[in-house]
Structures are given as structure tokens and as C-alpha cells.
Design an enzyme around this catalytic site. Structure first.
Site, short mmCIF file in Angstrom:
data_model
loop_
_atom_site.label_atom_id
_atom_site.label_comp_id
_atom_site.label_asym_id
_atom_site.label_seq_id
_atom_site.Cartn_x
_atom_site.Cartn_y
_atom_site.Cartn_z
N LYS A 1 0.86 -1.19 0.00
CA LYS A 1 0.00 0.00 0.00
C LYS A 1 0.88 1.23 0.00
O LYS A 1 1.54 1.54 0.99
CB LYS A 1 -0.93 0.06 1.21
CG LYS A 1 -2.01 1.16 1.02
CD LYS A 1 -2.56 1.68 2.30
CE LYS A 1 -1.77 2.81 2.89
NZ LYS A 1 -1.87 4.08 2.13
N GLU B 1 9.79 1.14 11.19
CA GLU B 1 10.70 2.27 11.20
C GLU B 1 9.83 3.51 11.39
O GLU B 1 9.08 3.89 10.49
CB GLU B 1 11.51 2.35 9.90
CG GLU B 1 12.49 1.18 9.75
CD GLU B 1 13.23 1.20 8.42
OE1 GLU B 1 13.29 2.28 7.80
OE2 GLU B 1 13.73 0.15 8.01
N CYS C 1 13.15 11.24 8.34
CA CYS C 1 13.08 10.83 9.75
C CYS C 1 14.42 10.97 10.45
O CYS C 1 14.48 11.05 11.68
CB CYS C 1 12.58 9.39 9.86
SG CYS C 1 13.59 8.18 8.97
N GLU D 1 8.20 15.79 16.90
CA GLU D 1 8.69 15.71 15.53
C GLU D 1 7.85 16.62 14.64
O GLU D 1 6.63 16.43 14.50
CB GLU D 1 8.62 14.27 15.01
CG GLU D 1 9.22 14.11 13.63
CD GLU D 1 9.20 12.67 13.14
OE1 GLU D 1 10.16 12.26 12.47
OE2 GLU D 1 8.21 11.96 13.42
#
Length: 488
Positions: free
Chosen positions: A183, A259, A293, A392
Site C-alpha cells: 500500500k 521504522e 526521519c 517531531e
């Protein structure tokens, strides 16, 4: 000078059982170009029914020709996939650029070449891997291990490095003989759609890799996570989504590789070469519009070097060109979507409310009225408990904080729910080792950033992920070991 777009956007269809599936009326959504806010095309919207068809095709393919393919045969197919990606590099680079809003210079030099290299790397790596064997003399027995595929792997991929990160997961999965249901992120569907054609041309049998477009909960992503015939899930994204996937897959005890996010410290000691530090810190702060990231978004500078660092860092940041992705000289493109743009802007406003000092940035660049653009932003004066320091942001926004002692900066660097990566800058070799050993992160770079060897472990601690990928770590996740004992 403007480089014209030579590649047209495409409508994105599902790919199930070796065939593209036509988009059904009423089951699609628009793909928006984040740099212009224009509609690029339609994307098929899948859900439980489409995922079920894809999983059945993948399960059937596990028992077909793919089951009998040797390691060497799979290696040749992986290499061919990498070759075909490079043959279509310009097309893929431009599609990635249209989908993400990042500069063409970035997709053409990093995203697409690295996607090809992921396949080339694992094509070589899988044929060099051995397993264990032990002779048990007192029992006159021989024990040896063989690797078998995990089965059907669900790969749910992110939008920041769409093709690069998809191939990072798919290549070892295929190398170990698995089948897959993918996906793509709903904001960046095009290169994944084209990759299905490349896989078919490279000789991947029908049904081995399937693609279902859609959204997360109550859509394609949720259906993959919950499906009882999906044996493992590989996911890259934010922690809250990882938690939801873990809950959905718990009933069937799926194997998981996550992750997740990062709020990574960049620790700069006064003895470091500031010119080298600034050159790399510009990259680690603002490459891909800060949507990586691993970006070093929390910058800590030892007080004697603080003012000198800021002077150089701000000056270099102001030299960056924010512009349209296809224009030559663009260093920073647009953020990926309206939703994400508004989220990043909300953190800019939070920083203002919390009394932050903006040394540069924080606004929409002049002359770019359309598209989701934000100037590279440097903020000082925020408390360590500020939301902009702790959470973040995933945009071109960094905070800079001075420190006085080694112990102080280690404590602040570790004061986070995340633990993905860190950078340490010092010419004192003892300090480098001493500090690196105390940082709670899956990856620590000394006097560099994002320097990768694909054989080494990649992943994070705490809320930054579960497990490791790269080299044997990828092989271990995408295979099951079966031990065989022979009584001699």
C-alpha cells in the site's frame, strides 16, 4: 532557467495478480501536485475487498513458480529490476518530483539511483548469506538450518522517499522468496504504480507483488494490517500508526518491522571544524524540506562556539533557494500536502507563542503563492520542554540550543521518546566514543550524517521503531529459519 516537465502524470490503478485493475467509478480520489495545487490524476481507492483479492493472489503465487525459483534465479531478477529502474530513471525521477514537490535534482541523484541500488545490493547479498551447521559428536548428530520465506508480506510505505523506501523493503522480501501486498502512501502513488510494470518486465511472476492504493484506517492499510493471511508487516511512518498496526495484527501474531519517527539531536562541540559542521548541518536540517526521519532537527552547540555557529549557519541557510521543483537551482521544494503543510505551520505558530526567536524563515517565500512552500526556519530561545523541541515537526524547521557540559548535552539529547539517530561533531576521539556510547539511538554518526552502508543495522530505539533492517537484519526478518537434525 526552467526545466520543462517531459513526463506526464498518470492515473494510479491497483495491480493484482499480474494485471492493472481499472479504476471503478466512485472509488477513486484525486492526486494533488503539492508544488502547484493542481490535480495530477485519479488514484484508485481500495479497501477490504481489493486487499482480499491481492492477498489471495499473493498466497497462490507462493505455491507457483516463485516457490521453485532458486536463490540465483531470484538474484538475477532483482538485478534486472534495478537495471530497469535505471533505464527509466528520468521518467521515475519526474513522477516522484510531481508527487512529492521535492526538487528534481534530489529525485534524480538520490531517490531513483538509490531505489535501483537497493535491488542491486540485495541481488548480491542474498547469494552470499550462509546458515548455521553444528556437528554434535557426543550424540553422533548433525544440525543445520535452512531459510524459508515468511509468506505474504504487507508493505505499507511512506510518502517522503516513496520509491527509495519501498524498494528498501521489497528487494530483500523478494530475495527471500516471499510474496507481497503493497500500500503506497496516498499522497505519493505514482512511482509505486510504475514499479509494478518494471517488476513484470523483469520476470517477477504474476501475483508475487500486488499493489492496492488507498488510505489507512478503515481502508487499504487497515485491511492489510488485519488480514489473517498476511504473515508479516513492514511499515515506515509515524508511531501512532505503528501502534494501530500492531494492535490490528496482534490477533494473528504477525511478524512486525517498524521504522518510525525521530527527533534527532545534532551535538556540536567547540573543537569541531565549524565550516564542515555547517555544510553538513544544512543538509541534515533542510534536505527534502526537512521531511526525513533522520534529520537533525534538535541542534545543540557548545557555548564557546554557539554564536560563531549561528552566524555561519544562518548565512548559509539564507543562501538556499526555495522554488518550484523543476527549476534549476532549487534547493528546497514544497511540502508534500496541504494537510502536512498546515501541521508544520502550526508548529511555527507554537514556537512564536512559546517565545522563540526566528533567526530566519517561518514564512511563505515571496513569489510562491501557490503550493505548500515554507522558508527554511531556524529558531532559538526555546525551553527544552517546548513542543517544538520535543515533538517531531517533519519540516524545514530546526531549533538551536547552547550547552555547557558533556553531561548536560547527553541528558538533553536522551530526553525524548524517540531514539532513531544522532550526530556528534568533535575532533576529540575519546570524547567521540564516550558520548556516542551514551546516546540512546539506533544510529550514531560522528563527524558526518546519513553515511550508510546497507549491510549495517538501520532502525531506532524507544518510539522510533521495532527491529532492524539492512544486511543480515533484513534477511532475518524476511525469512524463517528451520533447523534440521540428522542422526548419523
Amino acid at each position: 532557467m526552467v526545466t520543462k516537465t517531459k513526463v506526464q502524470a498518470i492515473d494510479c490503478r491497483h495491480f493484482i495478480g499480474g494485471q492493472y485493475v481499472e479504476i471503478e467509478e466512485g472509488k477513486s480520489f484525486e492526486n494533488i501536485n503539492p508544488a502547484t495545487e493542481e490535480v495530477l490524476g485519479l488514484v484508485a481507492e481500495g479497501g477490504k475487498a481489493e486487499v482480499d483479492l491481492a492477498v489471495k493472489a499473493a498466497r497462490k503465487a507462493l505455491k507457483g513458480p516463485w516457490k521453485d525459483a532458486t536463490l540465483e534465479e531470484r538474484s538475477k531478477i532483482l538485478r534486472k529490476v534495478g537495471d530497469l529502474i535505471l533505464e527509466r530513471q528520468e521518467e521515475l525521477a519526474r513522477l516522484e518530483c510531481l508527487d512529492t514537490g521535492k526538487p528534481l535534482s534530489l529525485t534524480n541523484t538520490i531517490d531513483i539511483p538509490r531505489a535501483a541500488y537497493n535491488f542491486h545490493h540485495f541481488a548480491d547479498y542474498i547469494i552470499s548469506v550462509g546458515t548455521e551447521a553444528y556437528q554434535q559428536e557426543d550424540r553422533n548428530a548433525l544440525h543445520y538450518s535452512v531459510r524459508k520465506p515468511v509468506g505474504v508480506v504487507g508493505i505499507i510505505k511512506p510518502w517522503n522517499l516513496p520509491l527509495l523506501l519501498l524498494t528498501w523493503k521489497l528487494a530483500p522480501a523478494l530475495g527471500m522468496g516471499n510474496t507481497a501486498v503493497i500500500k503506497p502512501a496516498e499522497w505519493t502513488p505514482m512511482t509505486a504504480t510504475v514499479l509494478m510494470e518494471i517488476l513484470k518486465d523483469a520476470g517477477v511472476p504474476d501475483g508475487v507483488v500486488n499493489l492496492v492504493h488507498g488510505f489507512g484506517p478503515n481502508s487499504a492499510g487497515g485491511a492489510i494490517s488485519e488480514h489473517p493471511d498476511v504473515d508479516a508487516i513492514s511499515f515506515i511512518g509515524e508511531p501512532s500508526t505503528g501502534s494501530a498496526i500492531m494492535k490490528a495484527g496482534a490477533a494473528t501474531l504477525k511478524k512486525l518491522s517498524f521504522e518510525l519517527g525521530g527527533k534527532n539531536p545534532n551535538i556540536i562541540f567547540a573543537d569541531a571544524d565549524l565550516d564542515e559542521v555547517v555544510e553538513t548541518t544544512i543538509r541534515s536540517s533542510f534536505i527534502n524540506q526537512g521531511q526525513v526521519c533522520l534529520c537533525g532537527s534538535r541542534i545543540y552547540v557548545e557555548r564557546p562556539a554557539y554564536e560563531a555557529f549561528l552566524e555561519k549557519f544562518v548565512a548559509k541557510t539564507k543562501e538556499l533557494t526555495v522554488g518550484k521543483p523543476f527549476e534549476e537551482g532549487t534547493n528546497v521544494g514544497s511540502l508534500v500536502s496541504k494537510e502536512h503543510y498546515e501541521r508544520v505551520l502550526s508548529y511555527v505558530e507554537i514556537a512564536r507563542e512559546e517565545g522563540g526567536t526566528f533567526l530566519t524563515g517561518g514564512n511563505r517565500p515571496k513569489g510562491l503563492e501557490k503550493g505548500y512552500y515554507l522558508e527554511p526556519t531556524i529558531i532559538t530561545g526555546l525551553d527544552r520542554n517546548s513542543r517544538c523541541v520535543r515533538e517531531e515537526i517533519f519540516g524545514p524547521v530546526v531549533t538551536v540550543v547552547p550547552f555547557d557540559t558533556e553531561e548536560e548535552v547527553i541528558e538533553q539529547a536522551n530526553d525524548t521518546h524517540y531514539g532513531l539517530s544522532a550526530s556528534i561533531w568533535t575532533n576529540d576521539v575519546r570524547r567521540a566514543h564516550r558520548v556516542a556510547h551514551q546516546i540512546e539511538a539506533g544510529m550514531v554518526w560522528v563527524n558526518t550524517w546519513f553515511l550508510r552502508d546497507l549491510r549495517t543495522p538501520f532502525g531506532g530505539m524507544k518510539h522510533s521503531g521495532i527491529g532492524r533492517t539492512g544486511g543480515m537484519h533484513s534477511i532475518d526478518f524476511y525469512s524463517e529459519l528451520s533447523n534440521i537434525t540428522i542422526k548419523l
